[in-house]
Design a protein around this motif. Structure first.
Motif, short mmCIF file in Angstrom:
data_model
loop_
_atom_site.label_atom_id
_atom_site.label_comp_id
_atom_site.label_asym_id
_atom_site.label_seq_id
_atom_site.Cartn_x
_atom_site.Cartn_y
_atom_site.Cartn_z
N GLU A 1 -7.46 16.41 8.15
CA GLU A 1 -8.01 15.20 8.78
C GLU A 1 -8.61 15.47 10.16
O GLU A 1 -9.72 14.98 10.45
N PRO A 2 -7.96 16.24 11.03
CA PRO A 2 -8.60 16.54 12.32
C PRO A 2 -9.94 17.27 12.15
O PRO A 2 -10.87 17.04 12.93
N ARG A 3 -10.02 18.12 11.16
CA ARG A 3 -11.27 18.86 10.93
C ARG A 3 -12.38 17.94 10.44
O ARG A 3 -13.55 18.09 10.83
N LEU A 4 -12.03 16.99 9.59
CA LEU A 4 -13.05 16.09 9.04
C LEU A 4 -13.49 15.02 10.04
O LEU A 4 -14.64 14.56 9.98
N GLY A 5 -12.61 14.63 10.94
CA GLY A 5 -12.96 13.61 11.91
C GLY A 5 -12.98 12.20 11.32
O GLY A 5 -12.30 11.92 10.34
N THR A 6 -13.78 11.34 11.91
CA THR A 6 -13.84 9.94 11.49
C THR A 6 -14.95 9.74 10.48
O THR A 6 -16.08 10.21 10.67
N TYR A 7 -14.65 9.02 9.41
CA TYR A 7 -15.66 8.74 8.38
C TYR A 7 -16.33 7.41 8.67
O TYR A 7 -15.66 6.40 8.93
N LYS A 8 -17.67 7.38 8.62
CA LYS A 8 -18.41 6.17 8.97
C LYS A 8 -19.31 5.69 7.85
O LYS A 8 -20.07 4.75 8.02
N GLY A 9 -19.23 6.32 6.69
CA GLY A 9 -20.10 5.94 5.58
C GLY A 9 -19.52 4.81 4.75
O GLY A 9 -18.41 4.32 4.97
N ASP A 10 -20.28 4.39 3.75
CA ASP A 10 -19.84 3.37 2.79
C ASP A 10 -19.71 4.02 1.43
O ASP A 10 -20.45 4.93 1.08
N VAL A 11 -18.76 3.52 0.65
CA VAL A 11 -18.55 4.05 -0.70
C VAL A 11 -18.30 2.91 -1.66
O VAL A 11 -17.92 1.80 -1.27
N ASP A 12 -18.54 3.21 -2.92
CA ASP A 12 -18.20 2.25 -3.97
C ASP A 12 -16.72 2.38 -4.28
O ASP A 12 -16.18 3.48 -4.34
N GLN A 13 -16.07 1.28 -4.52
CA GLN A 13 -14.66 1.30 -4.86
C GLN A 13 -14.47 1.79 -6.29
O GLN A 13 -15.33 1.62 -7.15
N VAL A 14 -13.31 2.43 -6.52
CA VAL A 14 -12.98 2.89 -7.86
C VAL A 14 -12.67 1.69 -8.74
O VAL A 14 -11.93 0.79 -8.36
N GLU A 15 -13.28 1.67 -9.88
CA GLU A 15 -13.07 0.55 -10.79
C GLU A 15 -11.61 0.46 -11.24
O GLU A 15 -10.99 1.47 -11.59
N ASN A 16 -11.07 -0.75 -11.21
CA ASN A 16 -9.69 -0.96 -11.64
C ASN A 16 -9.68 -1.30 -13.12
O ASN A 16 -10.16 -2.36 -13.53
N SER A 17 -9.15 -0.38 -13.92
CA SER A 17 -9.13 -0.57 -15.37
C SER A 17 -7.77 -1.04 -15.86
O SER A 17 -7.50 -1.00 -17.05
N GLU A 18 -6.92 -1.48 -14.92
CA GLU A 18 -5.60 -1.95 -15.31
C GLU A 18 -5.69 -3.27 -16.09
O GLU A 18 -6.55 -4.11 -15.79
N PRO A 19 -4.81 -3.46 -17.05
CA PRO A 19 -4.72 -4.78 -17.70
C PRO A 19 -4.17 -5.81 -16.71
O PRO A 19 -3.49 -5.46 -15.73
N GLU A 20 -4.43 -7.08 -16.95
CA GLU A 20 -4.03 -8.13 -16.02
C GLU A 20 -2.51 -8.20 -15.84
O GLU A 20 -2.02 -8.52 -14.77
N ASN A 21 -1.78 -7.94 -16.88
CA ASN A 21 -0.33 -8.04 -16.82
C ASN A 21 0.34 -6.67 -16.66
O ASN A 21 1.43 -6.43 -17.18
N ALA A 22 -0.34 -5.77 -15.92
CA ALA A 22 0.20 -4.42 -15.74
C ALA A 22 1.54 -4.44 -15.02
O ALA A 22 2.43 -3.64 -15.33
N GLY A 23 1.69 -5.35 -14.06
CA GLY A 23 2.96 -5.43 -13.34
C GLY A 23 4.12 -5.74 -14.26
O GLY A 23 5.19 -5.11 -14.16
#
Length: 511
Positions: free
Chosen positions: A240-262
């Protein structure tokens, strides 16, 4: 203009040029299946040459003088033809791995493992996210190679949502799942696979020697917690110290969980507790059928039958999850998902066919015994028989991992030579297996032949368009070095303190 630009382009660093050379050389090697075919042919030729020279060896177990037998003799040809099917179907790792994957593969295909990963990481306190990702990655080898694809993008998403650099999360996910692949609190497919190959190799020297899937369990359990801390420290102090601060935007990972996963996870957890409780009750019941003569645990039917017990555990929790979330609506869904998991093992089954023939021919010809005895004699004459010889073996295997990525293929190559040789020096085959595991696992993430490196590089380029193989290598190298050094120190501690590696398993063979 283009030619001038190419001439003016900066030359890659020495480390990158070396890795590129390793990658080019490794890519020229035959497929692992063909490697075993070539080795089998080499054994066939070598057996004829040894037999013609009248080579003999004193069997270390029986003391009998055995002549090297030629595979191109009448007896050899008969053995090759009549034993081929038995070599394959009787190969110890085959049934163990296929049985384990029926249960673990069902959990993966139904989405139980993915949902468990997601919920575990997302529910962790912010201060413990790094440790949670590392612990989850190490434990996720229960899903075999699937963990190398499931965890990194999810960890990157979590890091980004916390305002931390997503590539740091991705690197941690890949490193913990890849370099920590061999450690686990559970008995998983890797344990079944490696112990089966170890057993086949050990029987070159002792026909009644058996290495069980639990023989490295204590070492693996300690490794999980030690490596979790190591991975977290490397991430927070180096990456993390080597990479520094991230300032870009990314797409979120799609949630493929079923609704009643809990609710599905809750019911699966209840089923797991009931199952474990039932096994524990049966285990500690007076005159339990799971205990050995006189009520012993080592040996016992419980330990020798651990694979079926784990198989039914995964089937129980997976079916409970599947019914709750609606992914199992009939018994046919169970068999179809199991069949889908088995299809993923097609290349492994093909590899095992060739490997089983090579090992059987190697054993029948007595070349394995000859190498083990003479190799041990050479090391003894050099007075090179203590712990340093194990350290040299670890370094050798770590280097081999840069050329042959498949852990099962590499162990099938090494075990018939090194297990009998080290047994001649008094070492237990399960101890040799531990040394192999830490060398193979820690260098997985820097092997140019790791097929998942390209997948992970694709994930990285979501956050850094200019990232290349060198970027990934530079991120993984600190994890590899830290894991390898700490793991060697841990093995040294077990060795010096006489701590068992598994139930009843110490460094040396029983006298």
């Amino acid at each position: 203009m283009e030619a001038t630009e190419l001439r003016d382009a900066p030359r890659p660093r020495l480390s990158i040029r070396m890795l590129n050379a390793i990658e080019r050389f490794g890519n020229r090697l035959p497929d692992p299946f063909m490697i075993f075919v070539i080795l089998a042919m080499a054994v066939l030729v070598a057996s004829a040459l040894f037999a013609a020279a009248g080579a003999t060896v004193e069997h270390p177990g029986t003391g009998e003088i055995e002549a090297i037998r030629s595979l191109v003799s009448s007896a050899g040809i008969q053995f090759v033809l009549t034993s081929m099917l038995d070599n394959f179907t009787g190969f110890a790792p085959l049934g163990l791995v296929l049985s384990m994957m029926l249960g673990i593969g069902l959990a993966e295909k139904l989405g139980l493992l993915e949902s468990l990963i997601r919920r575990t990481i997302l529910s962790a306190p912010k201060s413990l996210v790094t440790y949670t990702v590392a612990f989850t990655g190490i434990m996720m080898n229960v899903a075999s190679d699937a963990s190398l694809i499931l965890l990194p993008p999810l960890a990157a998403m979590v890091y980004h949502s916390l305002g931390r650099h997503p590539i740091a999360g991705l690197a941690l996910g890949f490193a913990s799942a890849g370099a920590g692949f061999t450690a686990n609190l559970l008995i998983v497919g890797t344990d079944a696979l490696l112990s089966g190959i170890s057993t086949e190799a050990a029987r070159i020297v002792s026909s009644d020697m058996t290495v069980t899937p639990v023989d490295n369990w204590y070492f693996n359990c300690v490794s999980v917690f030690v490596l979790t801390i190591v991975a977290a420290v490397v991430t927070e102090r180096v990456i993390e110290p080597r990479l520094g601060t991230y300032k870009g935007d990314v797409d979120q990972v799609e949630n493929s969980e079923p609704e009643n996963a809990g609710r599905g996870l809750r019911n699966a957890g209840i089923a797991a507790l009931i199952y474990i409780g039932a096994i524990a009750t049966l285990l500690f019941w007076p005159d339990s059928p799971l205990r050995g003569p006189g009520g012993t645990m080592i040996p016992s039917p419980f330990l020798s039958g651990i694979i079926p017990i784990i198989l039914f555990f995964f089937i129980t929790v997976s079916v409970t999850w599947g019914i709750t979330v609606g992914r199992i609506t009939s018994s046919r869904d169970i068999s179809e998902n199991m069949a889908e998991a088995m299809r993923d093992l097609g290349s492994y089954i093909v590899l095992i066919f060739a490997a089983s023939q090579f090992i059987a021919w190697f054993n029948w010809s007595h070349i394995g015994t000859w190498i083990a005895v003479n190799g041990a004699d050479v090391l003894t004459a050099m007075d090179f028989t203590g712990f340093p010889v194990i350290l040299c073996y670890i370094v050798f295997t770590a280097c081999m991992n840069l050329l042959i990525f498949s852990g099962s293929a590499k162990w099938a190559l090494e075990a018939p030579v090194f297990v009998p040789m080290f047994m001649q020096l008094g070492y237990h085959p399960a101890f040799v297996q531990v040394a192999y595991r830490i060398a193979d696992s820690s260098t997985n993430i820097i092997s140019p032949l790791n097929p998942y490196m390209i997948v992970v590089l694709t994930f990285i380029r979501k956050y850094d368009k200019s990232a290349g193989l060198g970027t990934l290598m530079s991120l993984m190298l600190p994890y590899t070095l830290a894991f390898l050094v700490i793991w060697i120190l841990l093995l040294t501690a077990f060795y010096l303190l006489g701590i068992p590696y598994g139930p009843g398993i110490t460094t040396y063979l029983p006298s």
